[in-house]
Design an enzyme around this catalytic site. Structure first.
Site, mmCIF file in Angstrom:
data_model
loop_
_atom_site.group_PDB
_atom_site.id
_atom_site.type_symbol
_atom_site.label_atom_id
_atom_site.label_comp_id
_atom_site.label_asym_id
_atom_site.label_seq_id
_atom_site.Cartn_x
_atom_site.Cartn_y
_atom_site.Cartn_z
ATOM 1 N N GLY A 133 54.106 64.239 6.282
ATOM 2 C CA GLY A 133 52.656 64.114 6.411
ATOM 3 C C GLY A 133 52.021 65.004 7.457
ATOM 4 N N SER A 147 47.080 67.219 12.629
ATOM 5 C CA SER A 147 47.734 66.032 12.065
ATOM 6 C C SER A 147 48.517 65.276 13.139
ATOM 7 C CB SER A 147 48.728 66.439 10.965
ATOM 8 O OG SER A 147 48.057 67.041 9.887
ATOM 9 N N GLN A 203 52.842 67.100 0.819
ATOM 10 C CA GLN A 203 52.535 66.564 -0.511
ATOM 11 C C GLN A 203 52.376 67.618 -1.603
ATOM 12 O OE1 GLN A 203 49.405 63.564 -2.718
ATOM 13 N NE2 GLN A 203 48.739 64.533 -0.857
ATOM 14 N N ASP A 224 55.843 64.461 -2.993
ATOM 15 C CA ASP A 224 54.797 63.440 -3.089
ATOM 16 C C ASP A 224 55.494 62.106 -2.811
ATOM 17 O OD1 ASP A 224 53.109 61.405 -3.951
ATOM 18 O OD2 ASP A 224 52.230 62.624 -5.540
ATOM 19 N N TYR A 271 36.061 50.973 6.608
ATOM 20 C CA TYR A 271 37.501 51.164 6.448
ATOM 21 C C TYR A 271 37.989 50.454 5.178
ATOM 22 C CZ TYR A 271 41.364 53.419 8.793
ATOM 23 O OH TYR A 271 42.367 54.276 9.121
ATOM 24 N N LYS A 331 46.575 48.999 5.683
ATOM 25 C CA LYS A 331 47.240 49.073 6.996
ATOM 26 C C LYS A 331 47.831 47.715 7.381
ATOM 27 C CE LYS A 331 46.664 53.429 8.119
ATOM 28 N NZ LYS A 331 47.802 54.346 7.917
ATOM 29 N N THR A 341 41.124 64.192 12.524
ATOM 30 C CA THR A 341 42.065 64.838 11.603
ATOM 31 C C THR A 341 41.415 64.926 10.215
ATOM 32 O OG1 THR A 341 43.014 62.742 10.897
ATOM 33 C CG2 THR A 341 44.021 63.780 12.824
HETATM 34 P P1 NAP Z 1 46.235 64.084 8.080
HETATM 35 O O1 NAP Z 1 46.465 65.230 8.964
HETATM 36 O O2 NAP Z 1 45.290 64.268 6.945
HETATM 37 O O3 NAP Z 1 47.641 63.527 7.570
HETATM 38 C C1 NAP Z 1 47.751 62.663 6.467
HETATM 39 C C2 NAP Z 1 48.853 63.212 5.618
HETATM 40 O O4 NAP Z 1 49.179 62.297 4.553
HETATM 41 C C3 NAP Z 1 48.467 64.537 4.933
HETATM 42 O O5 NAP Z 1 49.461 65.498 5.177
HETATM 43 C C4 NAP Z 1 48.429 64.144 3.469
HETATM 44 O O6 NAP Z 1 48.675 65.192 2.573
HETATM 45 C C5 NAP Z 1 49.537 63.106 3.449
HETATM 46 N N1 NAP Z 1 49.590 62.388 2.184
HETATM 47 C C6 NAP Z 1 48.598 61.731 1.545
HETATM 48 N N2 NAP Z 1 49.060 61.242 0.367
HETATM 49 C C7 NAP Z 1 50.374 61.622 0.287
HETATM 50 C C8 NAP Z 1 51.393 61.442 -0.679
HETATM 51 N N3 NAP Z 1 51.171 60.783 -1.824
HETATM 52 N N4 NAP Z 1 52.612 61.979 -0.435
HETATM 53 C C9 NAP Z 1 52.874 62.663 0.696
HETATM 54 N N5 NAP Z 1 51.950 62.858 1.651
HETATM 55 C C10 NAP Z 1 50.714 62.350 1.436
HETATM 56 O O7 NAP Z 1 45.625 62.851 8.904
HETATM 57 P P2 NAP Z 1 46.221 61.957 10.093
HETATM 58 O O8 NAP Z 1 45.035 61.324 10.706
HETATM 59 O O9 NAP Z 1 47.161 62.754 10.902
HETATM 60 O O10 NAP Z 1 46.992 60.815 9.294
HETATM 61 C C11 NAP Z 1 48.352 60.479 9.539
HETATM 62 C C12 NAP Z 1 48.500 58.957 9.616
HETATM 63 O O11 NAP Z 1 47.822 58.492 10.789
HETATM 64 C C13 NAP Z 1 47.881 58.203 8.443
HETATM 65 O O12 NAP Z 1 48.690 57.113 8.092
HETATM 66 C C14 NAP Z 1 46.568 57.697 9.042
HETATM 67 O O13 NAP Z 1 46.055 56.566 8.365
HETATM 68 C C15 NAP Z 1 47.053 57.369 10.438
HETATM 69 N N6 NAP Z 1 46.021 57.165 11.451
HETATM 70 C C16 NAP Z 1 45.073 58.113 11.681
HETATM 71 C C17 NAP Z 1 44.081 57.888 12.630
HETATM 72 C C18 NAP Z 1 42.990 58.901 12.881
HETATM 73 O O14 NAP Z 1 41.951 58.547 13.447
HETATM 74 N N7 NAP Z 1 43.165 60.132 12.479
HETATM 75 C C19 NAP Z 1 44.083 56.702 13.376
HETATM 76 C C20 NAP Z 1 45.083 55.757 13.150
HETATM 77 C C21 NAP Z 1 46.041 55.997 12.175
HETATM 78 P P3 NAP Z 1 47.380 65.847 1.821
HETATM 79 O O15 NAP Z 1 46.619 66.583 2.900
HETATM 80 O O16 NAP Z 1 47.981 66.688 0.786
HETATM 81 O O17 NAP Z 1 46.581 64.709 1.251
#
Ligand code: NAP
Length: 260
Positions: free
Chosen positions: A15, A21, A42, A66, A157, A164, A195
């Site tokens: 991810g 990220s 992905q 994926d 959300y 979650k 992000t």
């Molecule tokens: P991000 O950079 O967009 O990372 C999310 C990743 O999930 C992306 O690489 C995305 O790929 C991948 N993904 C989505 N569907 C997928 C699938 N079917 N198979 C494989 N990969 C898949 O955003 P991030 O904020 O770092 O998110 C990472 C985690 O942190 C998530 O669980 C998010 O909910 C959590 N989180 C984020 C925050 C925040 O404020 N940013 C706060 C708390 C928790 P694509 O780009 O191809 O879709």
């Protein structure tokens, strides 16, 4: 002085979309500690960005997967076996819910959007843990990323908060089953961070500013702080911790309100 040397360890980070990220913030700490790291992404559209990040990172490899595809997971863990033999650390940094499901009222969530959010954001932790299990060993550790909307209502959300909550419950069930083999499973509850995934949450900018004001530290936590907590939880420093949701949000979740 405590220093962490992970040069005899291996990790898979799932991810990473770009340098912002949270998965990348975690990978950077693992790489700094000398860990050998493989990455899955992905879609092919993400590969150039990941390749750019990894240009000077020796010993890394990437594979498209994926996380909702059993075939992709089978191929991914075959690659992990081929590259590493065993796996010490697994990072699940994956989440998705359709934007429409976050724009409207929660009560209007469609079955399709519910299933998508649950499947991508929660079930994948279970299926990934199952595929990884034969490669894990005593001392191995799994970390995922969650958010406080699982515990309290955060406007917009919606179904992602429910997903979650499922991810956090899955963390406890997996920890309970995998503990006998010495494998730990934890989740990091990160405060809001800018992000790509965050951009799909309507009104994220306002929420980001409010969370900073509400937090005891008077600011938001940073991706680097997520990376440091992950390093602790994944490595032997966190050896007694499993089944936990650990917050890194500058303390925001302990507050109900703050007087000016
Ligand atoms: P991000 O950079 O967009 O990372 C999310 C990743 O999930 C992306 O690489 C995305 O790929 C991948 N993904 C989505 N569907 C997928 C699938 N079917 N198979 C494989 N990969 C898949 O955003 P991030 O904020 O770092 O998110 C990472 C985690 O942190 C998530 O669980 C998010 O909910 C959590 N989180 C984020 C925050 C925040 O404020 N940013 C706060 C708390 C928790 P694509 O780009 O191809 O879709």
């Amino acid at each position: 002085m405590i220093s962490i040397d992970l040069s005899d360890k291996t990790a898979l980070v799932m991810g990473v979309a770009n340098a912002r990220s949270l998965g990348w913030a975690i990978a950077e700490k693992l790489l700094e500690a000398g860990c050998r790291v493989g990455f899955s992404y992905q879609g092919e559209r993400l590969k150039p960005e990941l390749d750019k990040l990894l240009t000077d990172k020796v010993g890394t490899w990437t594979l498209q997967a994926d996380a909702t595809s059993e075939d992709d997971l089978t191929a991914l863990f075959a690659k992990v076996r081929e590259e590493f033999g065993t796996l010490d650390y697994l990072v699940h940094s994956i989440g998705f819910a359709p934007r429409e499901a976050m724009e409207g009222r929660f009560i209007d969530t469609t079955p399709a959007d519910w299933n998508t959010a649950m499947s991508v954001s929660a079930y994948t932790l279970v299926s990934i843990a199952r595929h990884a299990e034969p490669l894990l060993r005593d001392g191995s550790s799994i970390v995922s990323l969650t958010y406080h909307a699982s515990q309290q209502v955060v406007p917009k959300y919606n179904v992602m908060g429910v997903a979650k909550a499922a991810l956090e419950a899955a963390t406890r069930y997996l920890a309970s089953e995998m503990g006998a083999a010495g494998v730990r499973v934890n989740s990091i509850s990160a405060g809001p961070m800018r992000t790509i995934a965050a951009r799909s949450i309507p009104g994220f900018g306002g929420m980001y500013d409010k969370a900073a004001k509400a937090a005891p530290l008077g600011r938001n936590a940073t991706p680097e702080e997520v990376g440091k907590l992950a390093l602790f939880l994944l490595s032997d420093l966190g050896s007694g911790v499993t089944g936990e949701v650990v917050y890194v949000d500058a303390g925001a979740h302990i507050m109900t309100m703050k007087l000016d």
